[in-house]
Design an enzyme around this catalytic site. Structure first.
Site: not given
Ligand code: ARG
Ligand code: GLU
Length: 716
Positions: A83, A219, A647
């Site tokens: 991502h 990921d 991330s």
């Molecule tokens: N929650 C994770 C972070 O904040 C992954 C985000 C990307 N994945 C998604 N399905 N949108 O960034």
């Molecule tokens: N998915 C998040 C990012 O893009 C990291 C996960 C979080 O926020 O802990 O940095």
């Protein structure tokens, strides 16, 4: 029996007490080193951060300003999340070569794809410059003068501090203005795409599984840093060569077990752990619900189009994921804050704080803090709300308004700086909008506009609305704008901006456009009625927060674990592999396996499809050297305190080997940005063995495995 229970409690509480916090890498020597060792670490603080010798920090660059990445070979191979590389993978994709759907693997250096505009930044060293930054500040009276003096000092230190000509530096504040650190940096600008799994692996579970455990997402994506012949930063050139790092991570195939030490290194973006209870209350009751409602509406519209139309799905995939991400996080955060009684916990802390202030004879400094917080948070609420609506509607979600906003800036430039600046900026805007319109669908945007402008007119504080939105029929407004505005296509915008050679004429044409007219009215209402007061109150609240933070530092017991809030600078967080209890009678184990991918498999589904090749590998248990007891581990949990920006962060074992790749947190713990509860806050990592299995067995990109250094390889 009772005594034994008590003893057990005493043994268990401290391991939890030692969790949480994002620490400054150059300051780990004292308490942190002791804690890390007690959690099982076999390194010393200087293995993690050192200025004179290479250390772990030399392998952890900031990835494109947002995510984290790590170097995993002597040839500059770089690992980050799928991502995080999503935008680049998408940019190289077309309906014919759809790397998002099918994955991409460069089978030689020549096939690695350049990404103009992308960069990664290494930290060379970190210095405390608090005294220099605060020099001559305390004698000044007004908050404004103090801030100005601080900015002047920062500019001066930044200019005068020694560095090589290919290096940069930046100064950031910690503990809300109570400490300042200087970072010397090296930024590499030739970063090429090397590999990415198909989304059905790299984004498996998509938005349904996002922020959720149990998780089964691979990921990750791979890039490579290129440097000039002297191994120094350089713009993209065919003559550049793979970068030779000061340090790269050996990769452990040894696996992990519950209780193992883990360390996560990265660039957490923003946390607010020391907010007063009134602010947390406001977040739960007012701010989060408003933002959630706007995105709810935008996402529903977009999702319906994406499910029907393949072209729209590619165009909107990245935008959708990014809007959905924080929408879902805010929902989880709100629930988590309620469930853990964060407001009550903060209130109790505040009571205790006042008691300590009294005991220390410092009530004159700290006695009024919470009354003041209360006063200013009450006062700022409508301004904050109005601002959030404006940002969510005009800047984040309606694309036509976003474009209009950029044209509005153009008009401002003409007013402030004249014709030449206007023309330069105009050409720039026209060419950069090309990318925007490549992924633009008028029908999607029109529907989003219709929903959001209605919310804006009805729900944002009425007293700050522009005249033309008061009591307006939003359906008619929508029809009028999308039938007549030129902002619905790139050609339309070009036509508007090429009306004449005279800036005056162009601006006249802009102002006659109904889309432009609307954003300009919204913008002016914001600038006149919201921004000045909002900024004034924010300055007051910042000053209060600084005093509060100072008080916390001053009045807490010597051994208190007070870590600075995240601010996009490099941090270390540590903990252990651990499961958790999300609710009564339910326990989540800390490791998932490929079996779980197959359990979730829904053929043809846009979130839960699985590539045939992966199913075959699973059926044959063909895991090579990466499996464990006939199973393929996929993701695991830890108690590391992470946030957005972490991330792509490396998960490191007790000896400094790479064991995983951070990419998310669990739903029940997303409130850790405001309140970290060690009982349920967990970060989610991909097991590094799953990454290598996909690279090797799934993609056959063995040349990449060959350049890595594998350790703890099982003898078979
Ligand atoms: N929650 C994770 C972070 O904040 C992954 C985000 C990307 N994945 C998604 N399905 N949108 O960034
Ligand atoms: N998915 C998040 C990012 O893009 C990291 C996960 C979080 O926020 O802990 O940095």
């Amino acid at each position: 029996m009772k005594l034994l229970r008590l003893l057990l409690l005493l043994v268990f509480i401290p391991t939890y007490a030692q969790q949480g916090g994002m620490w400054i890498p150059s300051l780990l020597k004292g308490m942190n080193q002791k804690e890390m060792k007690s959690l099982g670490m076999k390194m010393s603080a200087s293995d993690i951060y050192d200025v004179n010798n290479s250390s772990l920090k030399d392998a952890v660059p900031h990835f494109n300003g947002g995510c984290t990445s790590e170097v995993i070979s002597s040839k500059g191979l770089l690992l980050t999340n799928h991502h995080c590389g999503y935008g680049e993978i998408q940019a190289h994709s077309t309906v014919e070569h759809d790397y998002l759907t099918d994955g991409f693997w460069a089978m030689s250096l020549e096939e690695e794809l350049p990404n103009p505009g992308m960069e990664v930044t290494f930290i060379v060293r970190i210095e405390d410059v608090t005294n220099q930054v605060l020099e001559g500040v305390s004698i000044l009276k007004s908050e404004e003068d103090k801030q100005k003096k601080i900015q002047d000092n920062i500019a001066k230190i930044s200019k005068e501090s020694p560095k090589e000509n290919y290096q940069g530096n930046r100064i950031r504040t910690f503990y809300e203005g109570n400490q300042y650190m200087l970072f010397v940096t090296e930024t590499y600008k030739d970063v090429r795409l090397v590999g990415a799994p198909p989304s059905s692996i790299g984004k498996f579970g998509s938005d349904t599984d996002n922020w959720v455990w149990p998780r089964h997402t691979g990921d990750f994506s791979l890039f490579r840093i290129y440097a000039n012949k002297d191994n120094l930063p350089a713009e993209y050139s065919e003559d550049n060569v793979p970068y030779t790092p000061k340090h790269y991570f050996p990769i452990s195939l040894g696996g992990i077990e519950e209780g193992d030490f883990t360390l996560v290194f990265g660039y957490p973006g923003r946390t607010q752990e020391y907010l007063p209870s009134v602010a947390v209350e406001q977040l739960i009751d007012v701010i989060n619900p408003a933002k959630i409602e706007v995105r709810d509406a935008a996402l529903k519209v977009t999702d319906a189009f994406m499910r029907k139309d393949k072209q729209i799905k590619i165009q909107y995939a990245s935008k959708y994921a990014s809007i959905a991400n924080y929408w879902k996080k805010w929902i989880g955060e709100t629930q988590g804050l309620k469930k853990t009684n964060a407001v009550a916990v903060k209130k109790a802390f505040e009571k205790d704080f006042l008691a300590r202030a009294k005991k220390a004879g410092k009530m004159d400094k700290y006695g009024n803090l919470f009354t003041e917080f209360e006063k200013y948070y009450t006062e700022i609420e409508p301004y904050q709300l109005s601002r959030d609506y404006f940002i969510e509607v005009a800047i984040r979600n309606v694309e036509l308004l976003t474009v209009g906003y950029r044209l509005y800036q153009l008009e401002q430039i003409y007013n402030a700086r004249g014709a030449q600046s206007f023309t330069d900026r105009k050409n720039n805007t026209v060419s950069s909008l090309e990318g925007t319109y490549k992924d633009y669908s008028k029908q999607v945007d029109e529907k989003v506009f219709e929903q959001l402008i209605a919310l804006y007119a009805e729900k944002s504080p009425k007293q700050f609305l522009p005249g033309m939105l008061k009591g307006v029929n939003t359906q008619e407004l929508t029809q009028n704008v999308y039938a007549n505005s030129k902002l619905t296509s790139h050609n339309g915008v070009k036509e508007l901006l090429n009306t004449s050679n005279e800036p005056e004429e162009i601006i006249k044409a802009l102002n006659a456009d109904p889309g432009y007219e609307l954003i300009k009215a919204m913008m002016q209402a914001y600038i006149e009625k919201v921004a000045p007061k909002y900024e004034e109150l924010t300055l007051e609240l910042d000053a209060l927060q600084r005093t509060y933070m100072k008080g916390i530092l001053e009045l807490s017991p010597k051994d208190a674990r007070i870590f600075p809030d995240a601010n996009s600078t490099m941090r270390v967080t540590y903990g252990q592999v651990k499961g958790y209890e999300p609710r009564d009678a339910v326990y989540y184990k800390p490791v998932t396996y490929l079996d779980g991918v197959i359990e979730k498999y829904v053929p043809g589904d846009y979130e839960f499809d699985v590539p045939q090749k992966l199913i075959t590998l699973y059926n044959n248990k063909d895991y090579g050297q990466y499996g464990e007891n006939g199973k393929m581990p996929v993701c695991f949990l830890g108690t590391n305190h992470t946030t957005g920006g972490n991330s792509g962060s490396p998960a490191i074992d007790a000896k400094g080997n790479l064991i995983g790749l951070n990419f998310d947190r669990v739903w029940e713990g997303t409130m850790s940005d405001v309140y970290y509860d060690p009982a349920i806050c967990r970060n989610i990592m991909v097991d590094i063995r799953y990454v290598l299995f996909i690279v090797d067995k799934y993609a056959g990109a063995t040349r990449l495995i060959d350049e890595m250094e594998l350790v703890n390889v099982k003898k078979r």
